[in-house]
Write a protein that holds these residues in place. Structure first.
Motif, PDB file in Angstrom:
ATOM      1  N   VAL A  66       0.700  -1.361   0.423  1.00 42.31           N
ATOM      2  CA  VAL A  66      -0.169  -0.228   0.173  1.00 42.31           C
ATOM      3  C   VAL A  66       0.690   1.550   0.141  1.00 42.31           C
ATOM      4  CG1 VAL A  66      -1.665   1.367   1.425  1.00 42.31           C
ATOM      5  CG2 VAL A  66      -1.985  -1.376   1.147  1.00 42.31           C
ATOM      6  N   LYS A  67       0.396   2.280  -1.355  1.00 39.14           N
ATOM      7  CA  LYS A  67       1.726   4.038  -1.096  1.00 39.14           C
ATOM      8  C   LYS A  67       0.381   4.376  -0.183  1.00 39.14           C
ATOM      9  CE  LYS A  67       3.656   2.449  -5.336  1.00 39.14           C
ATOM     10  NZ  LYS A  67       3.766   2.265  -7.256  1.00 39.14           N
ATOM     11  N   ASP A  68       1.064   4.576   0.181  1.00 32.95           N
ATOM     12  CA  ASP A  68      -0.043   5.902   1.220  1.00 32.95           C
ATOM     13  C   ASP A  68       1.630   6.708   1.735  1.00 32.95           C
ATOM     14  OD1 ASP A  68       2.114   4.900   2.955  1.00 32.95           O
ATOM     15  OD2 ASP A  68       0.573   4.678   4.790  1.00 32.95           O
ATOM     16  N   ILE A  69       2.350   7.027   0.796  1.00 36.09           N
ATOM     17  CA  ILE A  69       3.754   8.321   1.108  1.00 36.09           C
ATOM     18  C   ILE A  69       3.417   9.560  -0.294  1.00 36.09           C
ATOM     19  CG2 ILE A  69       6.281   8.636   1.058  1.00 36.09           C
ATOM     20  CD1 ILE A  69       6.338   6.679   1.956  1.00 36.09           C
ATOM     21  N   GLY A  70       2.965  10.345   0.117  1.00 35.28           N
ATOM     22  CA  GLY A  70       2.852  11.098  -1.520  1.00 35.28           C
ATOM     23  C   GLY A  70       4.300  12.310  -1.544  1.00 35.28           C
ATOM     24  N   ALA A  71       4.529  12.146  -2.705  1.00 32.80           N
ATOM     25  CA  ALA A  71       5.481  12.709  -3.484  1.00 32.80           C
ATOM     26  C   ALA A  71       5.175  13.972  -3.992  1.00 32.80           C
ATOM     27  CB  ALA A  71       6.000  11.522  -4.269  1.00 32.80           C
ATOM     28  N   LEU A  72       6.460  14.958  -3.371  1.00 32.95           N
ATOM     29  CA  LEU A  72       6.230  16.159  -4.238  1.00 32.95           C
ATOM     30  C   LEU A  72       7.391  16.670  -4.879  1.00 32.95           C
ATOM     31  CD1 LEU A  72       3.774  18.618  -4.677  1.00 32.95           C
ATOM     32  CD2 LEU A  72       4.340  19.255  -2.487  1.00 32.95           C
ATOM     33  N   ASN A  73       8.078  17.121  -5.462  1.00 35.02           N
ATOM     34  CA  ASN A  73       9.062  17.720  -5.780  1.00 35.02           C
ATOM     35  C   ASN A  73       9.120  19.339  -5.584  1.00 35.02           C
ATOM     36  OD1 ASN A  73      10.924  15.757  -7.297  1.00 35.02           O
ATOM     37  ND2 ASN A  73       8.940  15.713  -8.961  1.00 35.02           N
ATOM     38  N   LEU A  94       1.945  18.340   5.664  1.00 34.00           N
ATOM     39  CA  LEU A  94       0.742  17.447   4.669  1.00 34.00           C
ATOM     40  C   LEU A  94      -0.224  18.021   5.468  1.00 34.00           C
ATOM     41  CD1 LEU A  94       0.947  14.518   3.648  1.00 34.00           C
ATOM     42  CD2 LEU A  94       0.265  13.378   6.153  1.00 34.00           C
ATOM     43  N   ALA A  95      -0.561  18.280   5.634  1.00 35.76           N
ATOM     44  CA  ALA A  95      -1.818  19.057   6.524  1.00 35.76           C
ATOM     45  C   ALA A  95      -2.340  20.132   5.422  1.00 35.76           C
ATOM     46  CB  ALA A  95      -2.085  19.469   7.939  1.00 35.76           C
ATOM     47  N   LEU A  96      -1.118  21.311   5.399  1.00 32.76           N
ATOM     48  CA  LEU A  96      -1.672  22.225   4.702  1.00 32.76           C
ATOM     49  C   LEU A  96      -2.031  21.764   3.047  1.00 32.76           C
ATOM     50  CD1 LEU A  96      -1.320  25.793   4.272  1.00 32.76           C
ATOM     51  CD2 LEU A  96       1.291  24.773   3.170  1.00 32.76           C
ATOM     52  N   LEU A  97      -0.861  20.990   2.788  1.00 36.48           N
ATOM     53  CA  LEU A  97      -1.310  20.560   1.472  1.00 36.48           C
ATOM     54  C   LEU A  97      -2.340  19.517   0.574  1.00 36.48           C
ATOM     55  CD1 LEU A  97       2.757  18.418   1.113  1.00 36.48           C
ATOM     56  CD2 LEU A  97       1.843  21.102  -0.403  1.00 36.48           C
ATOM     57  N   LYS A 104      -3.386  14.301  -2.628  1.00 39.63           N
ATOM     58  CA  LYS A 104      -4.344  13.207  -1.908  1.00 39.63           C
ATOM     59  C   LYS A 104      -4.826  13.285  -0.521  1.00 39.63           C
ATOM     60  CE  LYS A 104      -4.811  10.899  -6.631  1.00 39.63           C
ATOM     61  NZ  LYS A 104      -4.610   9.634  -7.372  1.00 39.63           N
ATOM     62  N   LYS A 105      -5.907  13.133  -0.161  1.00 36.03           N
ATOM     63  CA  LYS A 105      -6.082  13.010   1.075  1.00 36.03           C
ATOM     64  C   LYS A 105      -5.491  11.518   1.645  1.00 36.03           C
ATOM     65  CE  LYS A 105      -9.753  16.626   1.102  1.00 36.03           C
ATOM     66  NZ  LYS A 105      -9.085  17.489   0.131  1.00 36.03           N
ATOM     67  N   ARG A 106      -6.093  10.877   0.721  1.00 36.31           N
ATOM     68  CA  ARG A 106      -4.957   8.946   1.043  1.00 36.31           C
ATOM     69  C   ARG A 106      -3.919   9.053   1.849  1.00 36.31           C
ATOM     70  NH1 ARG A 106      -2.848   6.139  -3.191  1.00 36.31           N
ATOM     71  NH2 ARG A 106      -3.091   7.507  -5.063  1.00 36.31           N
ATOM     72  N   TYR A 107      -2.941  10.177   1.535  1.00 39.03           N
ATOM     73  CA  TYR A 107      -1.453  10.087   2.155  1.00 39.03           C
ATOM     74  C   TYR A 107      -1.513  10.721   3.426  1.00 39.03           C
ATOM     75  CZ  TYR A 107      -0.342   9.843  -3.264  1.00 39.03           C
ATOM     76  OH  TYR A 107      -0.407   9.367  -4.235  1.00 39.03           O
ATOM     77  N   LYS A 108      -0.547   9.269   3.751  1.00 38.87           N
ATOM     78  CA  LYS A 108      -0.564   9.808   5.716  1.00 38.87           C
ATOM     79  C   LYS A 108       1.035  10.189   5.566  1.00 38.87           C
ATOM     80  CE  LYS A 108      -3.539   6.222   6.742  1.00 38.87           C
ATOM     81  NZ  LYS A 108      -4.155   5.465   5.214  1.00 38.87           N
ATOM     82  N   LYS A 109       1.266  10.071   4.413  1.00 35.48           N
ATOM     83  CA  LYS A 109       3.009  10.754   5.036  1.00 35.48           C
ATOM     84  C   LYS A 109       3.168  11.436   3.736  1.00 35.48           C
ATOM     85  CE  LYS A 109       4.677   6.941   7.703  1.00 35.48           C
ATOM     86  NZ  LYS A 109       5.485   5.655   8.217  1.00 35.48           N
ATOM     87  N   LEU A 110       4.491  12.632   3.862  1.00 35.85           N
ATOM     88  CA  LEU A 110       5.171  13.195   2.631  1.00 35.85           C
ATOM     89  C   LEU A 110       6.245  13.163   2.691  1.00 35.85           C
ATOM     90  CD1 LEU A 110       4.420  15.841   0.743  1.00 35.85           C
ATOM     91  CD2 LEU A 110       4.565  17.180   2.458  1.00 35.85           C
ATOM     92  N   LYS A 111       7.263  12.770   1.631  1.00 32.70           N
ATOM     93  CA  LYS A 111       8.464  13.434   1.239  1.00 32.70           C
ATOM     94  C   LYS A 111       8.227  14.120   0.127  1.00 32.70           C
ATOM     95  CE  LYS A 111      12.407   9.868  -0.846  1.00 32.70           C
ATOM     96  NZ  LYS A 111      13.027   8.836  -0.474  1.00 32.70           N
ATOM     97  N   LEU A 122      12.409  29.124   3.121  1.00 32.84           N
ATOM     98  CA  LEU A 122      10.550  28.352   3.052  1.00 32.84           C
ATOM     99  C   LEU A 122      10.353  27.239   4.245  1.00 32.84           C
ATOM    100  CD1 LEU A 122       9.967  26.018   0.446  1.00 32.84           C
ATOM    101  CD2 LEU A 122       9.563  28.115   0.555  1.00 32.84           C
ATOM    102  N   ASN A 123       9.488  26.955   5.610  1.00 36.74           N
ATOM    103  CA  ASN A 123       9.557  26.336   6.847  1.00 36.74           C
ATOM    104  C   ASN A 123       8.565  25.588   6.658  1.00 36.74           C
ATOM    105  OD1 ASN A 123       9.242  25.548   8.530  1.00 36.74           O
ATOM    106  ND2 ASN A 123       7.383  27.586   9.721  1.00 36.74           N
ATOM    107  N   ILE A 124       9.484  23.927   6.186  1.00 35.00           N
ATOM    108  CA  ILE A 124       8.981  22.990   5.663  1.00 35.00           C
ATOM    109  C   ILE A 124       9.040  21.806   6.228  1.00 35.00           C
ATOM    110  CG2 ILE A 124       9.192  20.661   4.170  1.00 35.00           C
ATOM    111  CD1 ILE A 124      10.118  22.428   2.008  1.00 35.00           C
ATOM    112  N   GLU A 125       8.179  21.109   7.097  1.00 34.29           N
ATOM    113  CA  GLU A 125       7.841  19.860   7.980  1.00 34.29           C
ATOM    114  C   GLU A 125       6.953  18.662   7.633  1.00 34.29           C
ATOM    115  OE1 GLU A 125       4.897  19.179  11.717  1.00 34.29           O
ATOM    116  OE2 GLU A 125       6.688  21.014  11.479  1.00 34.29           O
ATOM    117  N   VAL A 126       8.303  17.934   7.411  1.00 33.86           N
ATOM    118  CA  VAL A 126       7.635  16.240   5.979  1.00 33.86           C
ATOM    119  C   VAL A 126       8.556  14.966   6.766  1.00 33.86           C
ATOM    120  CG1 VAL A 126       7.939  17.574   4.261  1.00 33.86           C
ATOM    121  CG2 VAL A 126      10.073  16.863   5.296  1.00 33.86           C
ATOM    122  N   ASN A 127       7.844  13.906   6.177  1.00 29.40           N
ATOM    123  CA  ASN A 127       8.587  12.259   7.191  1.00 29.40           C
ATOM    124  C   ASN A 127      10.031  12.207   6.454  1.00 29.40           C
ATOM    125  OD1 ASN A 127       4.913  13.002   6.312  1.00 29.40           O
ATOM    126  ND2 ASN A 127       5.770  11.832   8.909  1.00 29.40           N
TER     127      ASN A 127
END
Length: 149
Positions: A66-73, A94-97, A104-111, A122-127
């Motif tokens: 199950v892919k629950d990690i959202g990727a963002l460049n 993650l909450a802001l995005l 997408k809302k199904r992602y639980k983590k962010l990369k 920037l001020n970034i908070e990621v997994n």
């Protein structure tokens, strides 16, 4: 010249066309038994050995991984800053995005991945954070917080 060409196409063997053809009567199937009958296929029969499809575990319709990690460049983040969808003063997490429908809302983590350039601080908070993204963010003077949830 045309007479020297050999015949390329082989003649099709027509089974069941009389004794003189060599493939008459039983049509090369032998006598009696399951394989001599028409419309019989012995699919996945392994001679009494447990067939492969029964040896393997059932999986159903669930995805194996199950892919629950959202990727963002970084290029995507820069694009949304230029479009004024994201403010540079906001904490990008993650909450802001999810709220801005960027991921997408199904992602639980962010990369965050390192494709593209970032110009603002920037001020970034990621997994998770790729090495290239980390170096680019540090060069721009951004503050990075990595959450382990």
């Amino acid at each position: 010249m045309l007479n020297n060409l050999k015949k390329i196409k082989q003649k099709k063997i027509r089974v069941g066309r009389g004794i003189g053809s060599g493939r008459g009567k039983t049509s090369g199937r032998g006598i009696k038994g399951q394989k001599s009958r028409s419309g019989v296929a012995i699919k996945s029969f392994e001679g009494g050995q447990m067939p492969l499809y029964r040896r393997l575990p059932k999986r159903g319709f669930n995805t194996i991984r199950v892919k629950d990690i959202g990727a963002l460049n970084l290029a995507k983040i820069q694009y949304f800053i230029e479009q004024k969808k994201i403010k540079t003063s906001d904490r990008i997490d993650l909450a802001l995005l999810k709220k801005l429908n960027i991921i997408k809302k199904r992602y639980k983590k962010l990369k965050v991945l390192g494709k593209g350039e970032i110009k603002e601080k920037l001020n970034i908070e990621v997994n998770f954070l790729s090495d290239s993204a980390k170096t680019k963010l540090e060069q721009s003077g951004s503050s990075i917080k990595i959450i382990n949830k």
